[in-house]
Each structure stands twice: as C-alpha cells, then as structure tokens.
Write a protein that holds these residues in place. Sequence first.
Motif, mmCIF file in Angstrom:
data_model
loop_
_atom_site.group_PDB
_atom_site.id
_atom_site.type_symbol
_atom_site.label_atom_id
_atom_site.label_comp_id
_atom_site.label_asym_id
_atom_site.label_seq_id
_atom_site.Cartn_x
_atom_site.Cartn_y
_atom_site.Cartn_z
ATOM 1 N N VAL A 1 31.603 41.020 35.159
ATOM 2 C CA VAL A 1 32.185 39.750 35.591
ATOM 3 C C VAL A 1 33.584 39.581 34.994
ATOM 4 C CG1 VAL A 1 31.929 37.240 35.486
ATOM 5 C CG2 VAL A 1 29.930 38.673 35.924
ATOM 6 N N SER A 2 33.767 40.016 33.754
ATOM 7 C CA SER A 2 35.069 39.889 33.095
ATOM 8 C C SER A 2 36.155 40.681 33.810
ATOM 9 C CB SER A 2 34.973 40.360 31.640
ATOM 10 O OG SER A 2 34.059 39.588 30.914
ATOM 11 N N LEU A 3 35.769 41.771 34.473
ATOM 12 C CA LEU A 3 36.768 42.596 35.160
ATOM 13 C C LEU A 3 37.527 41.804 36.217
ATOM 14 C CD1 LEU A 3 34.836 45.973 35.632
ATOM 15 C CD2 LEU A 3 36.650 45.452 33.985
ATOM 16 N N ILE A 4 36.866 40.842 36.843
ATOM 17 C CA ILE A 4 37.528 40.021 37.866
ATOM 18 C C ILE A 4 38.715 39.283 37.257
ATOM 19 C CG2 ILE A 4 37.236 38.124 39.500
ATOM 20 C CD1 ILE A 4 34.258 38.873 39.643
ATOM 21 N N PHE A 5 38.510 38.662 36.103
ATOM 22 C CA PHE A 5 39.558 37.874 35.462
ATOM 23 C C PHE A 5 40.610 38.766 34.810
ATOM 24 C CE2 PHE A 5 35.608 35.471 35.466
ATOM 25 C CZ PHE A 5 36.004 34.311 36.110
ATOM 26 N N ILE A 6 40.186 39.919 34.296
ATOM 27 C CA ILE A 6 41.148 40.848 33.681
ATOM 28 C C ILE A 6 42.138 41.350 34.722
ATOM 29 C CG2 ILE A 6 41.399 43.092 32.583
ATOM 30 C CD1 ILE A 6 38.711 42.572 31.189
ATOM 31 N N PHE A 7 41.615 41.813 35.874
ATOM 32 C CA PHE A 7 42.512 42.293 36.932
ATOM 33 C C PHE A 7 43.300 41.148 37.542
ATOM 34 C CE2 PHE A 7 39.776 46.017 36.724
ATOM 35 C CZ PHE A 7 40.682 47.056 36.932
ATOM 36 N N GLY A 8 42.727 39.947 37.544
ATOM 37 C CA GLY A 8 43.472 38.792 38.032
ATOM 38 C C GLY A 8 44.678 38.488 37.166
ATOM 39 N N GLN A 9 44.580 38.685 35.856
ATOM 40 C CA GLN A 9 45.715 38.484 34.977
ATOM 41 C C GLN A 9 46.752 39.597 35.118
ATOM 42 O OE1 GLN A 9 44.188 38.048 30.997
ATOM 43 N NE2 GLN A 9 43.849 35.855 31.230
ATOM 44 N N ILE A 10 46.261 40.812 35.394
ATOM 45 C CA ILE A 10 47.191 41.946 35.502
ATOM 46 C C ILE A 10 47.975 41.897 36.808
ATOM 47 C CG2 ILE A 10 47.332 44.460 35.702
ATOM 48 C CD1 ILE A 10 44.881 44.627 33.891
ATOM 49 N N GLY A 11 47.282 41.700 37.919
ATOM 50 C CA GLY A 11 47.938 41.776 39.217
ATOM 51 C C GLY A 11 47.904 40.513 40.032
ATOM 52 N N GLY A 12 47.486 39.411 39.428
ATOM 53 C CA GLY A 12 47.455 38.159 40.156
ATOM 54 C C GLY A 12 46.145 37.943 40.900
ATOM 55 N N PRO A 13 46.011 36.799 41.571
ATOM 56 C CA PRO A 13 44.767 36.463 42.274
ATOM 57 C C PRO A 13 44.367 37.485 43.336
ATOM 58 C CG PRO A 13 46.178 34.537 42.076
ATOM 59 C CD PRO A 13 46.997 35.698 41.628
ATOM 60 N N ALA A 14 45.353 38.136 43.967
ATOM 61 C CA ALA A 14 45.031 39.097 45.027
ATOM 62 C C ALA A 14 44.250 40.285 44.463
ATOM 63 C CB ALA A 14 46.314 39.585 45.693
ATOM 64 N N LEU A 15 44.717 40.824 43.336
ATOM 65 C CA LEU A 15 44.020 41.960 42.732
ATOM 66 C C LEU A 15 42.655 41.533 42.195
ATOM 67 C CD1 LEU A 15 44.073 44.915 41.957
ATOM 68 C CD2 LEU A 15 45.238 44.304 39.826
#
Length: 372
Positions: free
Chosen positions: A312-326
């Motif tokens: 579940v954390s991966l969703i927020f981690i990638f969201g911080q790296i590449g924005g909501p789209a990623l």
Amino acid sequence: MVNLKLKLSEKANYLAFLIVFVSLGLASQSILAEEVHEPAEQIAPHQEQFEAGKFVIEHVSDAFEWHILTYKQHHISIPLPIILYSNNSGLNIFWSSKFEHGHASYHNFRIEEEGEHAGKIVELNEAGAVVGLPIDLSITKTVAGIFISVFILIFIFLKVAKSATSSTGRAPTGIQNLLEPIILFIRDEVALPTLGKDKSERFLPYLLTLFFFILIENLVGLIPIFPFGANVTGNIGVTMVLALFTFVITTFSGNKHYWKEIYNPDVPWWLKYPLPLMPIVELTGVFTKPFVLMVRLFANMMAGHMIVTVFVSLIFIFGQIGGPALGGAVSPVSIAFSVFILLLDVLVSFIQAYVFTLLSALYFGMATSDHH
C-alpha cells in the motif's frame, strides 16, 4: 459422541474467555467513538512528506487508541481506557483522547514519542521532566481486539452447542456443519495420534481453545475495518502468553520418566560425566520449545501484515516521486499484490493455528508418555 463434542466445544470457548482475562488481568470496558481535531499549532502549512517506515510500523504495532482514518487533518479514532497506577498519584483512569494523539499531557502523564521509553506512558513532575514509568494496565488496541475476538468465539460456539442440542439425531446444519469437522479433525488427527486415547480427552479442551482462539485472531486481523484489523497474534506479548500456557501445562503434566530423560537421559556416560553435556542440552530444550512457539506465530503473522502495508505504501511513494499520475498507475499493481497476500494470509492463518496446536499436543505427549 455428539454430546462429547458439544461439551468439548463449550469447554473450549469458556476456557478461551478465562485465558484472556486471567492472562491480561483487565476488566472489560466500553469503546466510544469520537472525532478528534489536531491542535492548530500542530497543522503544518504544507502537506507533510509520506514516511513509509512510520506508516508501516504504526499499522502493525499496538496503540492506546483505535485509529480509523484521517481526513483533511481530522483524526477519527476510538478512544480507549487508560488505566495507570502511580506511587505519587495512585490510580488514574481516563480516556486516551486526553493525550490528543500524543501531543498533550494529562494529569502529569504523556505518551513518550522518542528515547528509550518511546511509545510508553511516562510520568512527569511539575517541571515537565520524566520521573518514571507508572504501572500500565490500559486497554490498548491489542487488548480490545482480544475482547472482540473472544466475544465472537463465545457467541459462535454457544450457537453451535444450542444447534447441536436441538438437532440430536439429525445431520448438522449451518455453522455447526462448518465447525464440527474442524473439531473432529483436531481430536482425531492432532490429539489422538500424539496423546493416545486415554490422555487426549484430558488435553483436548485446551487444544481446541488454542486452535480456535489463534485462528479467529488471525482471521479478524486480516479485515481492515473496525472493529476488526487489530494485529493481535502479530504482538509478541500475546504469543508469549500463549506459549507460557503450553509451557506451564507441559511442566506440571510431566511424569517421572519425562524428568528422568531430562536430568539423566539414557546416553553413554561420557556425555554426562564429568561435564553434564546431554542434561544441559535437554534442559535447554525445555525452554526453547515454548520460545519457538512464541516466535513462529509472531513472526509469520507480523510478516503478513507488514507486507500488505508495504505494498500500500508503494502507491504514496511513487505518488511523491512522479506525482498523482505515477501513483495512480502503480496503485492497481499494489492493490492486486495486497489482495494476493491477504488471500495467502488466510491460508497461513489456518496453518499457524494448526502448527501451534500440533506442537503443543506433541509437547504434552512427550511429557506424559510412558517408559517403554
């Protein structure tokens, strides 16, 4: 035969109720829901960075409140009773909401956020300095989860007993039809082969209690909706109490042959004199057996909960790296893997309950076996 199974089922559930209350030594309590707001000075002017490690630890560890969700800086949680005894102020009972999620102190007590006492309630003096740890008998999230599971167990098995009593001579139906094969499996495939016909009835109530208590705790811990989701069997304190019960029963059930094999085993004399090598090994095994029970159940259930929260954390981690789209692109994969792990944990829940019960039965059998 049916009456025997009914008696065993009822004994198992009442014993489960007693085990929890005796081992924890706590009174029952009522849980009230309320919405708690963060103090204005604690709200950052910008969105805080997501900390994956903190998120995972918070979701698998015990807590003094039952957090439901956070929505726009509003924390919706279940306050739990804080029960403390201090040499300075005596008995103190209040709701955990008084701590305001760890941001405030109350009656010279607060939840320590860092240091050697992090996560514990400490006592303060008038100057605000820590002066020690009070005796803490609080109803934490884990304890509340145990109460909920025990009430579920009692409700289910009283219903099974009532159904079996009213349907004597007829084929079992409903929940009785679901649980009766499991009870027979524990009796015929666990207790009888390891203990024998004479001794199995003596230990069967405890073995049934152990199996169903662990199984219910494992399963309800996988449901991420209140009043479920507490990581009870992923708490090493709970698994330690369960292992201690097996250790105490094994110790006090041991016959003279069992203790003779520990202190004076049938091995060559040079393994016992002048250095008592084998007696040391055998005596060490007395304590390592319950230790293995404790760690195996704790590690397996803790790992399952941690893996799900990591996905579940991966969703927020990638969201911080590449924005909501990623973050949105990664979310289907993370959710799919989370669901897969949860389904796998259902199987693990049954396996761990079975293994703990089987090993306990083996230890009882070893302690009560006759000399051949």
